[in-house]
Design a protein around this motif. Structure first.
Motif, mmCIF file in Angstrom:
data_model
loop_
_atom_site.group_PDB
_atom_site.id
_atom_site.type_symbol
_atom_site.label_atom_id
_atom_site.label_comp_id
_atom_site.label_asym_id
_atom_site.label_seq_id
_atom_site.Cartn_x
_atom_site.Cartn_y
_atom_site.Cartn_z
ATOM 1 N N ARG A 176 -87.600 81.906 -86.587
ATOM 2 C CA ARG A 176 -87.512 80.771 -87.503
ATOM 3 C C ARG A 176 -86.588 80.962 -88.796
ATOM 4 O O ARG A 176 -86.476 82.095 -89.115
ATOM 5 C CB ARG A 176 -88.881 79.682 -87.627
ATOM 6 N N GLU B 28 -91.574 68.781 -82.283
ATOM 7 C CA GLU B 28 -92.939 68.667 -83.261
ATOM 8 C C GLU B 28 -92.818 67.265 -84.135
ATOM 9 O O GLU B 28 -92.004 67.127 -85.047
ATOM 10 C CB GLU B 28 -92.527 69.739 -84.478
ATOM 11 N N ALA C 191 -89.014 74.680 -82.256
ATOM 12 C CA ALA C 191 -89.711 73.731 -82.496
ATOM 13 C C ALA C 191 -89.205 72.753 -83.742
ATOM 14 O O ALA C 191 -89.777 72.746 -84.652
ATOM 15 C CB ALA C 191 -90.951 74.648 -82.971
ATOM 16 N N VAL D 46 -98.750 73.564 -85.719
ATOM 17 C CA VAL D 46 -98.327 74.813 -85.473
ATOM 18 C C VAL D 46 -98.969 76.094 -84.929
ATOM 19 O O VAL D 46 -98.634 76.819 -83.732
ATOM 20 C CB VAL D 46 -97.028 75.150 -86.519
ATOM 21 N N TYR E 76 -98.540 69.832 -90.228
ATOM 22 C CA TYR E 76 -97.437 70.862 -89.739
ATOM 23 C C TYR E 76 -98.082 72.088 -89.448
ATOM 24 O O TYR E 76 -98.110 72.766 -88.203
ATOM 25 C CB TYR E 76 -96.231 70.861 -90.517
ATOM 26 N N LEU F 17 -89.177 79.085 -93.953
ATOM 27 C CA LEU F 17 -90.587 79.023 -93.476
ATOM 28 C C LEU F 17 -91.393 80.302 -93.677
ATOM 29 O O LEU F 17 -92.398 80.450 -93.153
ATOM 30 C CB LEU F 17 -90.988 78.528 -91.897
ATOM 31 N N SER G 181 -88.364 69.278 -85.468
ATOM 32 C CA SER G 181 -89.009 67.806 -85.701
ATOM 33 C C SER G 181 -87.794 66.715 -85.478
ATOM 34 O O SER G 181 -86.816 66.912 -85.996
ATOM 35 C CB SER G 181 -89.351 67.965 -87.084
ATOM 36 N N ARG H 49 -89.890 80.502 -79.006
ATOM 37 C CA ARG H 49 -89.841 78.930 -79.234
ATOM 38 C C ARG H 49 -89.158 78.558 -80.166
ATOM 39 O O ARG H 49 -89.001 78.933 -81.095
ATOM 40 C CB ARG H 49 -91.458 78.544 -78.996
#
Ligand code: GLU
Length: 288
Positions: free
Chosen positions: A220, A42, A8, A206, A202, A224, A10, A6
């Motif tokens: 990602r 997101e 994701a 998630v 968040y 993160l 924002s 995915r």
């Protein structure tokens, strides 16, 4: 299980070269493995997210040549779901209300004690409020966030894991080699799990969505990496499956800082407007 990846983002700014790297990384891995590629918007932070940026995400990704599964999940449409998941943690006695303002927290935080996002570690102001005080503050309409009681959470996790260390599996997309990473959720202190202004955070949203979308591979940026510790904690507490993780390199600007949504000149929209092609973007982001 179908390998499921995915991207994701924002929608609180325009996508930049770093997002192109992230999106195309997940997309190409999904293609190579005959898997699925999901796009998830997101947008729980309804005050900062904008429809124009949602539209921009679709446009930029299509221009780069990515395709994704339908329907696209938009987190802002699923607040009751996150509320229900938070209620599970609450029922386990792991969340507590915190009425403190940002200023109150900042002024009593220990100098230098910051979480990986640079926010002060919560100094425990409202950690042990009495039931009566909580009831009074709620009756007075004081807004509150729900924070995780990190001490109780780590006890609950230790029990669930039967003494095994909380960890995650970091894989190398080049050869699938797996490295065990020991999670250190304590670096986040008593993190906010449900924000004051909307019914999730968040981290909560998630992990809930990665689970219900059957995401098997979380790809990602390395920014993160530390978030994974807290997210693994929530997964174990909520009995959610554990995906594999791959945190990729970050793109830096000329001054050595991570690209951000405020660097207008690296936005995909600006680059496209200036005549760049998707191949140019791949070259600039050093995507091979
Ligand atoms: N929405 C997050 C962001 O835009 C990324 C979430 C994730 O990949 O886990 O930074």
């Amino acid at each position: 299980m179908t390998p499921t990846f995915r991207f994701a983002p924002s929608p609180n700014g325009e996508l930049h070269l770093g997002h192109a790297l992230s999106a195309l990384d997940g997309f190409s891995q999904a293609q190579k493995r005959g898997g699925k590629f999901l796009l998830r918007i997101e947008d729980i932070d309804t005050a900062r997210c904008r429809e124009q940026f949602v539209a921009g995400i679709f446009e930029d990704l299509a221009w780069l040549g990515a395709t994704w599964e339908q329907p696209v999940l938009r987190q802002s449409r699923h607040f009751p779901f996150y509320r229900a998941m938070a209620a599970k943690l609450e029922a386990m006695g792991l969340l507590y209300p915190c009425f403190a303002t940002r200023t109150e927290i900042q002024s009593s935080a220990q100098p230098g004690a910051a979480d990986p996002d640079g926010a002060p570690i919560y100094p425990g102001l409202h950690k042990r409020l009495s039931h009566a005080e909580i009831a009074d503050r709620k009756a007075a309409g004081q807004p509150f966030a729900l924070r995780i009681d990190s001490d109780r959470a780590s006890e609950a996790v230790a029990e669930k894991l039967n003494g095994r260390a909380l960890s995650w599996r970091e894989y190398d997309p080049a050869d699938d080699a797996i490295t065990m990473q020991i999670a250190t959720p304590e670096v986040w202190g008593d993190a906010v799990i449900v924000r004051k202004d909307f019914p999730a955070s968040y981290h909560l949203a998630v992990v809930c969505d990665d689970a219900r979308q059957d995401v098997t591979h979380v790809t990602r940026g390395a920014d993160l990496f530390q978030a994974t510790s807290l997210q693994r904690l929530l997964q174990v507490l909520l009995d959610l499956p554990e995906p594999l993780y791959a945190h990729h390199r970050l793109l830096m600007d000329d001054t050595g800082r991570k690209l951000s949504k405020s660097d207008a000149d690296t936005s995909l929209k600006a680059l496209r407007g200036a005549g760049a092609t998707p191949e140019d973007v791949r070259r600039m982001a050093q995507i091979v």
